[in-house]
Structures are given as C-alpha cells and as structure tokens.
Design an enzyme around this catalytic site. Structure first.
Site, PDB file in Angstrom:
ATOM      1  N   HIS A 137      34.811  26.150  67.183  1.00 34.63           N
ATOM      2  CA  HIS A 137      35.474  27.426  67.440  1.00 34.63           C
ATOM      3  C   HIS A 137      36.924  27.366  66.957  1.00 34.63           C
ATOM      4  CE1 HIS A 137      36.363  30.970  70.221  1.00 34.63           C
ATOM      5  NE2 HIS A 137      37.579  30.499  69.971  1.00 34.63           N
ATOM      6  N   GLU A 138      37.640  26.305  67.353  1.00 36.04           N
ATOM      7  CA  GLU A 138      39.042  26.162  66.951  1.00 36.04           C
ATOM      8  C   GLU A 138      39.176  25.891  65.457  1.00 36.04           C
ATOM      9  OE1 GLU A 138      41.567  26.916  68.762  1.00 36.04           O
ATOM     10  OE2 GLU A 138      40.314  27.290  70.523  1.00 36.04           O
ATOM     11  N   HIS A 169      39.350  29.136  63.502  1.00 37.98           N
ATOM     12  CA  HIS A 169      40.692  29.731  63.488  1.00 37.98           C
ATOM     13  C   HIS A 169      41.556  29.043  62.433  1.00 37.98           C
ATOM     14  CE1 HIS A 169      40.026  32.103  67.045  1.00 37.98           C
ATOM     15  NE2 HIS A 169      39.933  31.076  67.864  1.00 37.98           N
TER      16      HIS A 169
END
Length: 199
Positions: free
Chosen positions: A66-67, A70
C-alpha cells in the site's frame, strides 16, 4: 535504535519500527486465540497459531505494498522519497516534497487504497478457488482474512479525514476545483473534524 533497516525496494529504504513487532505478536495472538477458533472450531492449537502468524505477515506485507504504491507514484513524478517506515499504526511513506499539482495529489493518495482493493481481489479469488478445490482450512482461512483485511484497509484509508488518503483525495479535489491549496487544506481539515465528531 527505534527502527531497523529492512532493505531497499524500488530504491526506497524500508524500515521497521520496534512497535511493529509488538503489534505483530498482538495480532497473531488475537487471531490464534480468539478470532480463528471462533470462525473455525476444532482445529489444533498449532494450526491456529500458524494461521495467526501467516495472517499477520499478510497484513503487514499488504501495508507495505500500500505504501509502496504511494511512493511509486510520487517517485515517478519526480518527488524524492526519504523512506517507508512500518510501525504500530501501519505505515508511512516519507515524501520529502509536497506535490505542486492537485491531480498528482489525488493520484498519489488514491494509489494506496486502490492497491489494497487489488490485493483483496487477488486473495479473494485464490480463496474462492481453494474453497472449490477443498483446500486445507489453514490456507483458506488465511486467504479469507487477507482479503477481508485489505478491504478494511482500503475503506478505512478512503475516509475523508486528513491526513488519511481519503482526506488527501478530498483536498486534491477541492484544490483542483478552487485553485487554492490553503483553502482546500482548511476545508479538508474541517471535514476531518466533522467526521471525528460524528464517529
């Protein structure tokens, strides 16, 4: 040291804060002694702990991916990334420069939750096939938990509460419409306060 270096992924340093180990053990324990025995009775203690540990690994691997999404969008658009740190409350991509374009802000913020939904879809599909094939309960239980927790991650992060991803999406959308970053930040903050009062 408060955190240890895990290595580099896509050239980005990844660190694990010491609090992650504590919450990892807590999640594995709660799954092994509470949730899984309630959902899947009459399995052995070793099986419950295997499911708990594997499920906790999937959770934190999902947070890392998820990170990374980004950071990937930020890096692709020329923004420097200091590091990704995984800790008690999840993870954070330490992007050293704020985006100067509202569309980039929206893309960066939305990338993480979208990836969580993709992971949920992949794990859910494998779970469905494993169920049809009569796979071991330890495998199907872990896959099901992984799919469900990624849906929760995606939905939670899309809440319009700044600085969560949903709050950043909201700020980016308001910024794009008004052309005023400060005004958009204030409006997103007020929305966050209203949401927190409601909750």
């Amino acid at each position: 040291m408060m955190s240890v270096n895990l290595g580099r992924i896509m050239g980005i340093p990844v660190r694990i804060h010491y609090t992650l180990w504590l919450v990892f053990l807590l999640i594995a324990w709660s799954l092994a002694t509470g949730y899984m025995p309630m959902e899947y009775p009459k399995l052995s203690t070793i099986t419950y702990w295997a499911i708990g540990i594997a499920s906790a690994i999937i959770l934190f691997a999902s947070v890392l991916v998820h990170e990374l999404m980004h950071s990937y969008i930020a890096k692709k658009n020329g923004l420097p990334i200091a590091r990704i740190t995984l800790f008690f409350f999840g993870g954070v991509s330490e992007i050293q420069q704020e985006p100067q374009d509202p569309s980039l802000e929206v893309r960066m913020a939305a990338a993480g939750p979208l990836m969580s939904f993709v992971i949920a879809g992949l794990l859910g599909s494998v779970w469905f096939v494993a169920q049809l094939a009569g796979g071991p309960v330890a495998v199907t239980a872990t896959l099901r938990y992984g799919a469900l927790i990624n849906i929760v991650l995606g939905v939670f992060n899309l809440l319009p509460a700044f600085p969560l991803d949903g709050g950043r999406v909201l700020r980016g959308a308001l910024w794009r419409r008004s052309g005023n970053l400060l005004g958009a930040t204030k409006a997103a903050t007020r929305a966050s306060e209203a949401l927190s009062l409601f909750m």
